[in-house]
Scaffold this motif. Structure first.
Motif, PDB file in Angstrom:
ATOM      1  N   VAL A   1      25.198-151.908 -45.440  1.00 42.94           N
ATOM      2  CA  VAL A   1      25.563-150.555 -45.890  1.00 42.94           C
ATOM      3  C   VAL A   1      25.682-149.527 -44.780  1.00 42.94           C
ATOM      4  CG1 VAL A   1      24.657-150.903 -48.228  1.00 42.94           C
ATOM      5  CG2 VAL A   1      23.176-149.925 -46.482  1.00 42.94           C
ATOM      6  N   TYR A   2      25.355-149.884 -43.553  1.00 41.40           N
ATOM      7  CA  TYR A   2      25.446-148.943 -42.438  1.00 41.40           C
ATOM      8  C   TYR A   2      26.509-149.394 -41.450  1.00 41.40           C
ATOM      9  CZ  TYR A   2      21.069-146.728 -43.863  1.00 41.40           C
ATOM     10  OH  TYR A   2      20.098-146.052 -44.559  1.00 41.40           O
ATOM     11  N   ASP A   3      27.190-148.438 -40.852  1.00 37.01           N
ATOM     12  CA  ASP A   3      28.090-148.752 -39.748  1.00 37.01           C
ATOM     13  C   ASP A   3      27.242-149.033 -38.509  1.00 37.01           C
ATOM     14  OD1 ASP A   3      30.471-148.369 -41.199  1.00 37.01           O
ATOM     15  OD2 ASP A   3      30.390-146.194 -40.848  1.00 37.01           O
ATOM     16  N   PRO A   4      27.760-149.828 -37.556  1.00 31.22           N
ATOM     17  CA  PRO A   4      26.960-150.186 -36.376  1.00 31.22           C
ATOM     18  C   PRO A   4      26.432-148.976 -35.603  1.00 31.22           C
ATOM     19  CG  PRO A   4      29.030-151.389 -36.375  1.00 31.22           C
ATOM     20  CD  PRO A   4      29.068-150.430 -37.526  1.00 31.22           C
ATOM     21  N   ASP A   5      27.252-147.933 -35.483  1.00 30.67           N
ATOM     22  CA  ASP A   5      26.829-146.765 -34.699  1.00 30.67           C
ATOM     23  C   ASP A   5      26.112-145.706 -35.544  1.00 30.67           C
ATOM     24  OD1 ASP A   5      29.073-146.026 -36.117  1.00 30.67           O
ATOM     25  OD2 ASP A   5      30.015-144.968 -34.452  1.00 30.67           O
ATOM     26  N   GLU A   6      25.904-146.015 -36.811  1.00 31.42           N
ATOM     27  CA  GLU A   6      25.200-145.099 -37.708  1.00 31.42           C
ATOM     28  C   GLU A   6      23.689-145.303 -37.549  1.00 31.42           C
ATOM     29  OE1 GLU A   6      25.319-143.927 -42.464  1.00 31.42           O
ATOM     30  OE2 GLU A   6      26.494-145.618 -41.722  1.00 31.42           O
ATOM     31  N   SER A   7      22.965-144.210 -37.444  1.00 29.33           N
ATOM     32  CA  SER A   7      21.522-144.265 -37.256  1.00 29.33           C
ATOM     33  C   SER A   7      20.821-144.811 -38.497  1.00 29.33           C
ATOM     34  CB  SER A   7      20.978-142.867 -36.950  1.00 29.33           C
ATOM     35  OG  SER A   7      19.568-142.877 -36.957  1.00 29.33           O
ATOM     36  N   ILE A   8      19.825-145.660 -38.250  1.00 29.49           N
ATOM     37  CA  ILE A   8      18.965-146.127 -39.341  1.00 29.49           C
ATOM     38  C   ILE A   8      17.561-145.536 -39.182  1.00 29.49           C
ATOM     39  CG2 ILE A   8      20.266-148.254 -39.779  1.00 29.49           C
ATOM     40  CD1 ILE A   8      17.807-149.683 -38.335  1.00 29.49           C
ATOM     41  N   GLN A   9      17.490-144.374 -38.578  1.00 26.56           N
ATOM     42  CA  GLN A   9      16.181-143.768 -38.330  1.00 26.56           C
ATOM     43  C   GLN A   9      15.387-143.590 -39.615  1.00 26.56           C
ATOM     44  OE1 GLN A   9      14.795-143.364 -35.278  1.00 26.56           O
ATOM     45  NE2 GLN A   9      12.963-143.027 -36.492  1.00 26.56           N
ATOM     46  N   GLU A  10      16.038-143.262 -40.714  1.00 26.35           N
ATOM     47  CA  GLU A  10      15.306-143.090 -41.974  1.00 26.35           C
ATOM     48  C   GLU A  10      14.645-144.398 -42.416  1.00 26.35           C
ATOM     49  OE1 GLU A  10      19.188-143.623 -44.901  1.00 26.35           O
ATOM     50  OE2 GLU A  10      18.499-141.623 -44.367  1.00 26.35           O
ATOM     51  N   LEU A  11      15.297-145.516 -42.157  1.00 30.41           N
ATOM     52  CA  LEU A  11      14.705-146.812 -42.500  1.00 30.41           C
ATOM     53  C   LEU A  11      13.528-147.124 -41.573  1.00 30.41           C
ATOM     54  CD1 LEU A  11      17.971-148.920 -43.057  1.00 30.41           C
ATOM     55  CD2 LEU A  11      16.624-147.637 -44.745  1.00 30.41           C
ATOM     56  N   ARG A  12      13.686-146.803 -40.307  1.00 30.78           N
ATOM     57  CA  ARG A  12      12.597-147.003 -39.341  1.00 30.78           C
ATOM     58  C   ARG A  12      11.417-146.095 -39.674  1.00 30.78           C
ATOM     59  NH1 ARG A  12      14.582-147.975 -33.508  1.00 30.78           N
ATOM     60  NH2 ARG A  12      13.561-145.975 -33.222  1.00 30.78           N
ATOM     61  N   ASP A  13      11.702-144.889 -40.149  1.00 27.35           N
ATOM     62  CA  ASP A  13      10.635-143.971 -40.552  1.00 27.35           C
ATOM     63  C   ASP A  13       9.835-144.552 -41.726  1.00 27.35           C
ATOM     64  OD1 ASP A  13      11.405-142.187 -38.581  1.00 27.35           O
ATOM     65  OD2 ASP A  13      12.466-140.830 -39.973  1.00 27.35           O
ATOM     66  N   ALA A  14      10.512-145.221 -42.636  1.00 31.94           N
ATOM     67  CA  ALA A  14       9.817-145.839 -43.778  1.00 31.94           C
ATOM     68  C   ALA A  14       8.852-146.922 -43.287  1.00 31.94           C
ATOM     69  CB  ALA A  14      10.832-146.421 -44.762  1.00 31.94           C
ATOM     70  N   ILE A  15       9.275-147.694 -42.309  1.00 27.24           N
ATOM     71  CA  ILE A  15       8.392-148.722 -41.744  1.00 27.24           C
ATOM     72  C   ILE A  15       7.252-148.065 -40.971  1.00 27.24           C
ATOM     73  CG2 ILE A  15       8.246-150.647 -40.117  1.00 27.24           C
ATOM     74  CD1 ILE A  15      11.099-151.414 -41.044  1.00 27.24           C
ATOM     75  N   ALA A  16       7.545-146.991 -40.259  1.00 30.54           N
ATOM     76  CA  ALA A  16       6.495-146.260 -39.536  1.00 30.54           C
ATOM     77  C   ALA A  16       5.431-145.742 -40.502  1.00 30.54           C
ATOM     78  CB  ALA A  16       7.107-145.111 -38.736  1.00 30.54           C
ATOM     79  N   THR A  17       5.838-145.366 -41.711  1.00 33.30           N
ATOM     80  CA  THR A  17       4.885-144.928 -42.732  1.00 33.30           C
ATOM     81  C   THR A  17       3.930-146.053 -43.099  1.00 33.30           C
ATOM     82  OG1 THR A  17       6.473-143.335 -43.609  1.00 33.30           O
ATOM     83  CG2 THR A  17       4.684-144.008 -45.095  1.00 33.30           C
ATOM     84  N   GLN A  18       4.440-147.264 -43.161  1.00 35.69           N
ATOM     85  CA  GLN A  18       3.578-148.413 -43.464  1.00 35.69           C
ATOM     86  C   GLN A  18       2.616-148.691 -42.313  1.00 35.69           C
ATOM     87  OE1 GLN A  18       3.318-149.925 -46.463  1.00 35.69           O
ATOM     88  NE2 GLN A  18       4.675-148.244 -47.007  1.00 35.69           N
ATOM     89  N   ILE A  19       3.082-148.540 -41.088  1.00 33.09           N
ATOM     90  CA  ILE A  19       2.196-148.718 -39.922  1.00 33.09           C
ATOM     91  C   ILE A  19       1.107-147.670 -39.958  1.00 33.09           C
ATOM     92  CG2 ILE A  19       2.068-148.664 -37.405  1.00 33.09           C
ATOM     93  CD1 ILE A  19       4.962-149.821 -37.384  1.00 33.09           C
ATOM     94  N   GLU A  20       1.478-146.437 -40.269  1.00 32.94           N
ATOM     95  CA  GLU A  20       0.499-145.347 -40.362  1.00 32.94           C
ATOM     96  C   GLU A  20      -0.511-145.631 -41.455  1.00 32.94           C
ATOM     97  OE1 GLU A  20      -1.658-142.282 -39.340  1.00 32.94           O
ATOM     98  OE2 GLU A  20       0.103-142.893 -38.205  1.00 32.94           O
ATOM     99  N   ARG A  21      -0.060-146.195 -42.565  1.00 37.51           N
ATOM    100  CA  ARG A  21      -0.948-146.530 -43.694  1.00 37.51           C
ATOM    101  C   ARG A  21      -2.070-147.470 -43.251  1.00 37.51           C
ATOM    102  NH1 ARG A  21      -1.345-151.047 -46.534  1.00 37.51           N
ATOM    103  NH2 ARG A  21       0.630-151.850 -45.758  1.00 37.51           N
ATOM    104  N   ILE A  22      -1.712-148.534 -42.534  1.00 41.23           N
ATOM    105  CA  ILE A  22      -2.754-149.484 -42.145  1.00 41.23           C
ATOM    106  C   ILE A  22      -3.613-148.960 -40.991  1.00 41.23           C
ATOM    107  CG2 ILE A  22      -1.542-151.485 -43.067  1.00 41.23           C
ATOM    108  CD1 ILE A  22      -0.762-152.209 -40.198  1.00 41.23           C
ATOM    109  N   ALA A  23      -3.036-148.092 -40.162  1.00 42.28           N
ATOM    110  CA  ALA A  23      -3.821-147.501 -39.078  1.00 42.28           C
ATOM    111  C   ALA A  23      -4.762-146.430 -39.619  1.00 42.28           C
ATOM    112  CB  ALA A  23      -2.894-146.910 -38.013  1.00 42.28           C
ATOM    113  N   ALA A  24      -4.328-145.691 -40.645  1.00 45.53           N
ATOM    114  CA  ALA A  24      -5.160-144.636 -41.222  1.00 45.53           C
ATOM    115  C   ALA A  24      -6.396-145.223 -41.889  1.00 45.53           C
ATOM    116  CB  ALA A  24      -4.352-143.824 -42.223  1.00 45.53           C
ATOM    117  N   ASN A  25      -6.285-146.447 -42.400  1.00 45.17           N
ATOM    118  CA  ASN A  25      -7.443-147.099 -43.033  1.00 45.17           C
ATOM    119  C   ASN A  25      -8.578-147.301 -42.035  1.00 45.17           C
ATOM    120  OD1 ASN A  25      -6.308-147.311 -45.562  1.00 45.17           O
ATOM    121  ND2 ASN A  25      -5.469-149.339 -45.194  1.00 45.17           N
ATOM    122  N   ALA A  26      -8.238-147.386 -40.748  1.00 48.63           N
ATOM    123  CA  ALA A  26      -9.246-147.641 -39.732  1.00 48.63           C
ATOM    124  C   ALA A  26     -10.024-146.373 -39.376  1.00 48.63           C
ATOM    125  CB  ALA A  26      -8.599-148.214 -38.474  1.00 48.63           C
ATOM    126  N   ASN A  27      -9.496-145.218 -39.730  1.00 45.91           N
ATOM    127  CA  ASN A  27     -10.153-143.947 -39.364  1.00 45.91           C
ATOM    128  C   ASN A  27     -11.222-143.537 -40.319  1.00 45.91           C
ATOM    129  OD1 ASN A  27      -8.454-143.756 -37.176  1.00 45.91           O
ATOM    130  ND2 ASN A  27      -6.889-142.651 -38.328  1.00 45.91           N
TER     131      ASN A  27
END
Length: 185
Positions: free
Chosen positions: A159-185
């Motif tokens: 659904v994305y063109d090659p030069d189109e940013s997927i930053q929003e998708l990467r942000d969603a994954i970053a949210t999951q990383i934050e979720r598991i890191a926040a559990n450690a605090n």
């Protein structure tokens, strides 16, 4: 394999012919047929070649577990792709979709999934041991992240063109990383 890479980059998967590969090959088309029964047979070997390089290029560092996970996401999901890389990834996706009908292609993808899952499990286990992650099951998280990464690559290609940013998708994954890191605090 280099000739196949060049041909796939130029022609994609659907319209790729043995002649396209032969045109990129320094030797004769006859030699290709001597080693391969046809295009799909050659593409399975090409898939092994590309996936081996892919696995060899995966970052595995001694940085923090979180930094290693973030680097892995960056490596697998760059914000944009150049056209050649996009065409190769699209061809690999088309071969993956063929997996249910092509046992050899399926086996290659099972191997890659296994390697990625093991890498993710090592990252999550190390993160638990160092206190960066808490309250997670490394096996479950590895399956979740493997699915997130595979699904995100699929969305990018469909659904994305090659030069189109997927930053929003990467942000969603970053949210999951934050979720598991926040559990450690």
């Amino acid at each position: 394999m280099e000739a196949t890479y060049e041909a796939v980059s130029k022609h994609g998967y659907d319209s790729l012919t043995i002649q396209d590969i032969a045109d990129e090959f320094e030797k004769s088309r006859t030699l290709l047929y001597y080693h391969y029964d046809g295009r799909d047979d050659l593409l399975v070997d090409f898939l092994e070649y590309v996936l081996y390089d892919f696995l060899e290029d995966l970052p595995e560092t001694k940085d923090s577990a979180r930094a290693e996970l973030e680097t892995l996401v960056e490596t697998l999901l760059p914000e944009t792709l150049d056209e050649d890389v996009y065409r190769i990834q699209l061809a690999m996706f088309e071969l993956r979709v063929n997996g249910p009908h092509d046992r050899d292609a399926r086996e290659q993808y099972l191997h890659v999934d296994k390697e990625l899952k093991e890498l993710l499990e090592r990252i999550f286990t190390r993160g638990l041991e160092t206190g960066e992650f808490a309250n997670i099951d490394p096996t479950v998280e590895a399956d979740l992240f493997l699915s997130l990464l595979t699904g995100t690559r699929t969305r990018r290609l469909t659904v994305y063109d090659p030069d189109e940013s997927i930053q929003e998708l990467r942000d969603a994954i970053a949210t999951q990383i934050e979720r598991i890191a926040a559990n450690a605090n």
